[in-house]
Design a protein around this motif. Structure first.
Motif, short mmCIF file in Angstrom:
data_model
loop_
_atom_site.label_atom_id
_atom_site.label_comp_id
_atom_site.label_asym_id
_atom_site.label_seq_id
_atom_site.Cartn_x
_atom_site.Cartn_y
_atom_site.Cartn_z
N ARG A 62 -2.99 4.21 12.54
CA ARG A 62 -2.48 2.88 11.39
C ARG A 62 -3.60 2.11 10.96
NH1 ARG A 62 2.60 1.21 11.20
NH2 ARG A 62 2.02 -0.81 11.65
N ASN A 65 -5.54 3.88 7.69
CA ASN A 65 -5.36 3.27 6.24
C ASN A 65 -5.20 1.57 6.40
OD1 ASN A 65 -2.87 3.32 7.37
ND2 ASN A 65 -1.98 4.26 5.63
N LEU A 67 -3.59 -0.35 7.87
CA LEU A 67 -2.19 -0.99 8.06
C LEU A 67 -2.43 -1.90 9.45
CD1 LEU A 67 0.72 1.56 7.60
CD2 LEU A 67 0.15 -0.32 6.11
N ASP A 96 -7.02 -7.37 -1.10
CA ASP A 96 -5.63 -6.73 -0.96
C ASP A 96 -5.59 -5.60 -2.04
OD1 ASP A 96 -4.68 -8.19 1.16
OD2 ASP A 96 -3.59 -9.42 0.04
N ALA A 100 -5.62 -1.52 -1.40
CA ALA A 100 -4.51 -0.83 -2.02
C ALA A 100 -5.26 0.43 -2.71
CB ALA A 100 -3.72 -1.59 -3.02
N ARG A 103 -6.02 3.11 -0.26
CA ARG A 103 -5.13 3.45 0.24
C ARG A 103 -4.30 4.83 -0.48
NH1 ARG A 103 -2.24 -1.76 2.32
NH2 ARG A 103 -2.98 -1.89 4.37
N ARG A 104 -4.70 4.65 -1.89
CA ARG A 104 -4.20 5.59 -2.82
C ARG A 104 -4.42 6.97 -2.27
NH1 ARG A 104 -5.48 4.14 -8.86
NH2 ARG A 104 -4.55 2.15 -9.02
N MET A 108 0.49 9.26 3.88
CA MET A 108 1.01 8.69 5.26
C MET A 108 2.19 9.15 5.48
SD MET A 108 0.18 5.55 7.79
CE MET A 108 0.52 5.61 9.60
N PHE A 110 5.54 8.82 8.17
CA PHE A 110 5.86 8.03 9.26
C PHE A 110 7.01 8.97 10.21
CE2 PHE A 110 4.67 5.60 5.83
CZ PHE A 110 3.86 4.18 6.51
N ASN A 114 10.82 6.35 6.46
CA ASN A 114 10.61 5.40 5.56
C ASN A 114 10.54 5.73 4.03
OD1 ASN A 114 10.31 3.93 7.92
ND2 ASN A 114 8.07 3.63 7.59
N ALA A 177 4.10 11.57 -0.39
CA ALA A 177 2.62 11.45 -0.12
C ALA A 177 1.71 12.30 -0.87
CB ALA A 177 2.21 11.53 1.44
N GLY B 183 9.32 -0.94 7.63
CA GLY B 183 8.69 0.21 7.39
C GLY B 183 8.63 0.59 5.84
N GLN B 184 9.67 -0.17 5.06
CA GLN B 184 9.67 0.05 3.63
C GLN B 184 8.43 -0.50 3.16
OE1 GLN B 184 12.27 1.60 1.69
NE2 GLN B 184 12.41 2.26 3.56
N ALA B 187 5.42 1.61 3.88
CA ALA B 187 5.42 2.87 3.29
C ALA B 187 4.82 2.61 1.79
CB ALA B 187 6.97 3.49 3.08
N HIS B 189 2.88 0.10 1.13
CA HIS B 189 1.64 -0.22 0.91
C HIS B 189 0.63 1.03 1.46
CE1 HIS B 189 2.15 -4.69 2.25
NE2 HIS B 189 2.21 -4.42 0.91
N ALA B 190 1.01 2.00 2.11
CA ALA B 190 0.47 3.32 2.26
C ALA B 190 0.25 3.99 0.89
CB ALA B 190 1.24 3.92 3.46
N LEU B 191 1.43 3.87 0.25
CA LEU B 191 0.95 4.56 -0.97
C LEU B 191 0.18 4.02 -2.05
CD1 LEU B 191 4.80 5.71 -1.54
CD2 LEU B 191 2.93 7.20 -1.26
N GLY B 192 -0.12 2.69 -1.71
CA GLY B 192 -1.42 2.09 -2.61
C GLY B 192 -0.91 0.84 -3.42
#
Lengths: 267, 310
Positions: A62, A65, A67, A96, A100, A103-104, A108, A110, A114, A177, B183-184, B187, B189-192
């Motif tokens: 985590r 990326n 998190l 932020d 972001a 992160r593109r 990820m 999980f 999610n 993803a 988690g939502q 998820a 945020h992880a996608l940008g």
């Protein structure tokens, strides 16, 4: 992204590790979860992280990326610092929006999938390309259909997550993803929440992805997968890297006593 | 199945299966007694009202009186606009309350504390008399006027009801936002996705499932609370009914009329709430139960198919 980098640049890029960690520390309050992690993930590599629960594998993943924010050390993805910008010898926290943006490129997956429950499978897959990258809906849908086909779920495109099994949900999550065309994929125990009979389908998709040359960091308890697909393996315990090397080597000939006792329990 | 059925018996005899249990059911005498008592009480109440000195004929006479219809329209207008203010304000306050910035979250806390802690009737009267504090309203080059001209009865009513409602809606929205799994957000945020996009596209649509039912309650409450705004000189259904009652000599009858109109409106709103809840429930249960209307249609089609087979 679309233009082809020149050969010299590619050669130079080859030398840059996809992930590089130097003395990464992370604490939650008084609890120190990561106590100085050093490792390198080469481009195109399948890098497996194993270890007992609570050893900090997921936390480290985590951090990659952003998190989680690291407390000490340095962490680079594709040659760029994670979460910070260095000017001279000073570090500046990234905004932020800048985080972001980075992160593109990092997908990820999980443990608990999610997926967005209010969207169908195909809507889950097109959400980020449309909302983040500004791809047209039609184009995103076309690509999503291909991706769902790739994970073997073309016929489930219109289903909501609640109408899918755990294994199917996880494969949709992988497609979601991949829709962002990441250069790095992070898997956080992707099969741990699945019924044993559904694990195989997800691992097949991951194996296929590995063969296509994707750089993958996988936190897993699937030793079989690590042995067959993995290029490198790290055994973590209590916030430190205990042992690392080629999966077959570490799994069959663990040198360290802690690795031996862990493997004797799980294998 | 058909094979076993055929093998099980000769034509005419039912297929041999486990013998059905035949037993004399328990008699619930208490239920009969309580039903009779309840019906008797109901009848007594209806009888009392029919014998009272109420001129029931006046109710239908004025039911569609243009003043009553105007009142109904204004009540609905007030309800809708106040709820819009309440919901928008509530979302803003909820986000402020959950924000990491201690200043914004304290301000939101204070707002909720104040507006939830004082009666709405008092708030309405305070808004009405705020001209004692502010003589003029001056928004620079945009707008400038005397307070009493600016603060029309409608605006007073809207501010009084809407700002009070925002405090309640804030707590409802906050509960909804907190109900969405973390988690939502991760998820997304992880996608940008940015914070704002995550909130708009992922969190709020899921929070709505938790937010809608109590909001439906609030709308119905608001519809009834609008009857208070006569104190700030804004005429609505209740005020018009009162006026007609005083002029026509049938005051109590007009209260019944108003009550009937309120009931009609709240009933319509309940139906609307049912469908809004279904909309936000999509994806949450494997298949939604049919709506009453769908059930009726299904029955109609089964009837017709029965006719065909018969």
């Amino acid at each position: 992204m679309s233009e082809q980098p020149s050969t010299t640049e590619t050669a130079r890029k080859r030398d840059v590790p996809m992930v590089r960690a130097e003395g990464v520390h992370k604490s939650f309050g008084p609890v120190e979860v990561l106590k100085g992690i050093d490792l390198e993930v080469r481009p195109g590599e399948v890098f497996c992280l194993i270890g007992p629960s609570g050893s900090g594998k997921s936390t480290f993943l985590r951090c990659i990326n952003h998190l989680e924010k690291i407390n000490a050390g340095r962490l680079w993805v594709d040659g760029e610092l994670v979460g910070y910008r260095q000017k001279g010898d000073r570090l500046y926290e990234l905004k932020d929006s800048e985080v972001a943006l980075k992160r593109r490129d990092i997908g990820m997956v999980f443990q608990r999938f999610n997926l967005f429950p209010h969207m169908t499978a195909v809507e889950n897959v097109i959400e980020a390309p449309v909302q983040v990258k500004g791809v047209s809906r039609a184009q995103a849908r076309e690509r999503a259909t291909q991706l769902l086909e790739r994970v073997g779920l073309a016929d489930k495109a219109g289903n909501y997550p609640s109408q899918l099994s755990g294994g199917q949900q996880q494969r949709v999550a992988i497609a979601r993803a991949l829709a962002m065309d990441p250069k790095l994929m992070l898997f956080d125990e992707p099969t741990s929440a699945l019924d044993p009979e559904l694990v195989g389908d997800v691992l097949d998709v991951m194996r296929d992805l590995a063969e296509s040359g994707m750089t993958m960091v996988v936190v897993t308890h699937e030793m079989g997968f690590a042995r067959e697909v993995g290029d490198s393996l790290v055994f973590m315990d209590d916030g430190v890297v205990v042992e690392s090397g080629h999966p077959r080597e570490v799994l069959t000939n663990p040198r360290h006593e802690r690795t031996q006792s862990f493997l004797s329990k799980v294998l | 199945m058909t094979d076993t059925d055929k093998a099980a018996g000769t034509p005419g005899t039912p297929p041999a299966g486990p013998e059905a249990v035949k037993a004399i059911p328990v008699r619930h005498y208490g239920r009969y007694v309580s039903a009779v008592v309840a019906l008797a009480l109901l009848a007594a109440i209806v009888y009392a009202f029919s014998q009272g000195k109420i001129n029931w004929g006046a109710v239908p006479d004025y039911f569609f009186d243009h003043r009553i219809l105007t009142g109904v329209g204004k009540t609905l207008l007030l309800t809708v606009l106040s709820m819009v203010i309440g919901i928008v304000g509530g979302i803003v306050l909820a986000v402020m309350r959950l924000s990491k910035n201690p200043v914004t979250s304290s301000i939101a806390w204070f707002y909720i504390w104040f507006f939830r802690g004082t009666p709405v009737l008092v708030q309405l009267v305070v808004w009405f008399n705020l001209g004692l504090v502010f003589q003029y309203i001056n928004l620079g080059p945009l707008y400038k006027d005397e307070w009493s001209d600016f603060m029309t009865p409608l605006l007073t009513a809207l501010l009084g009801l809407g700002l009070n409602e925002a405090a309640y809606m804030a707590e409802i929205c906050r509960a909804g936002l907190l109900a969405v799994d973390e988690g939502q957000t991760e998820a997304a945020h992880a996608l940008g996705m940015s914070h704002g996009k995550t909130l708009r596209r992922i969190v709020i649509p899921q929070a709505m499932r938790v937010i809608v039912p109590p909001t439906g309650n609030e709308v119905i409450n608001m519809l009834k609370t609008t009857s208070l705004v006569s104190v700030v000189q804004y005429p609505e259904l209740f005020r018009y009914a009162q006026d007609i009652g005083q002029n026509s000599g049938a005051p109590v009858e007009m209260y019944f009329l108003a009550a009937a109109w309120y009931l009609i409106m709240t009933s319509v709103l309940s139906v609307g709430q049912y469908y809004v809840e279904r909309y936000y429930a999509r994806g949450s249960s494997r298949s939604l139960p049919p709506t009453p209307w769908q059930k009726v249609r299904a029955h109609l089609t089964t009837f017709s198919s029965r006719k065909v087979t018969a």
